[in-house]
Write a protein that holds these residues in place. Structure first.
Motif, PDB file in Angstrom:
ATOM      1  N   ASN A 131     -15.441   1.264 -50.160  1.00 52.27           N
ATOM      2  CA  ASN A 131     -15.020   0.477 -49.153  1.00 52.27           C
ATOM      3  C   ASN A 131     -14.821   0.931 -47.835  1.00 52.27           C
ATOM      4  N   LEU A 132     -14.477   1.910 -47.635  1.00 51.83           N
ATOM      5  CA  LEU A 132     -14.383   2.595 -46.500  1.00 51.83           C
ATOM      6  C   LEU A 132     -15.745   2.805 -45.716  1.00 51.83           C
ATOM      7  N   GLY A 147     -17.719  -1.255 -46.100  1.00 53.61           N
ATOM      8  CA  GLY A 147     -17.033  -2.475 -45.321  1.00 53.61           C
ATOM      9  C   GLY A 147     -17.509  -2.611 -43.922  1.00 53.61           C
ATOM     10  N   PRO A 148     -17.408  -1.453 -43.095  1.00 54.55           N
ATOM     11  CA  PRO A 148     -17.880  -1.422 -41.947  1.00 54.55           C
ATOM     12  C   PRO A 148     -19.271  -1.668 -41.613  1.00 54.55           C
ATOM     13  N   ASP A 200     -13.352  -5.983 -47.899  1.00 53.43           N
ATOM     14  CA  ASP A 200     -13.667  -4.592 -48.234  1.00 53.43           C
ATOM     15  C   ASP A 200     -12.411  -3.650 -47.459  1.00 53.43           C
ATOM     16  N   LEU A 201     -12.089  -3.888 -46.239  1.00 51.95           N
ATOM     17  CA  LEU A 201     -11.129  -3.307 -45.404  1.00 51.95           C
ATOM     18  C   LEU A 201      -9.772  -3.491 -45.652  1.00 51.95           C
ATOM     19  N   LEU A 215      -9.069  -1.888 -48.981  1.00 52.07           N
ATOM     20  CA  LEU A 215      -8.673  -0.653 -48.856  1.00 52.07           C
ATOM     21  C   LEU A 215      -7.394  -0.421 -48.225  1.00 52.07           C
TER      22      LEU A 215
END
Length: 107
Positions: free
Chosen positions: A53-54, A57-58, A88-89, A92
């Motif tokens: 997700n790191l 996500g972006p 996602d972020l 995380l």
């Protein structure tokens, strides 16, 4: 040789041939690219909830913003990709605050 009569004959509007119209483009590539970005944003956001997700996500957020800016025909899917990228972020951040590390595992 060209005689004056033949030159006048070729200018006759009845016998002069007009060029055929150019065929229209099959599809606008920008629209198709925007639709692809919307779908990719959704898929990356969905997969990002489970893994990486790191990174995903972006990527999902950026693709959704580009798709919306380029005028996709699937704005709902692009918005959902944007929401999933933000989720996602958030996931995380919750996992990092619970484990105090950037890597997490289930179990």
């Amino acid at each position: 040789m060209n005689t004056p009569g033949t030159a006048l004959r070729s200018r006759n509007p009845r016998t002069a041939r007009t060029p055929a119209p150019a065929p229209a483009p099959a599809a606008a590539p920008a629209g198709r690219q925007a639709d692809g970005m919307a779908v990719a944003s959704f898929v990356l956001g969905l997969v990002g909830l489970l893994a990486m997700n790191l990174l995903l996500g972006p990527a999902s957020i950026v693709l959704a913003a580009l798709a919306l800016r380029r005028g996709t025909t699937r704005p709902g899917r692009a918005r959902l990709g944007l929401v999933l990228g933000v989720a996602d972020l958030v996931v995380l951040a919750c996992l990092v605050s619970a484990d105090r590390t950037w890597s997490w595992s289930i179990g």
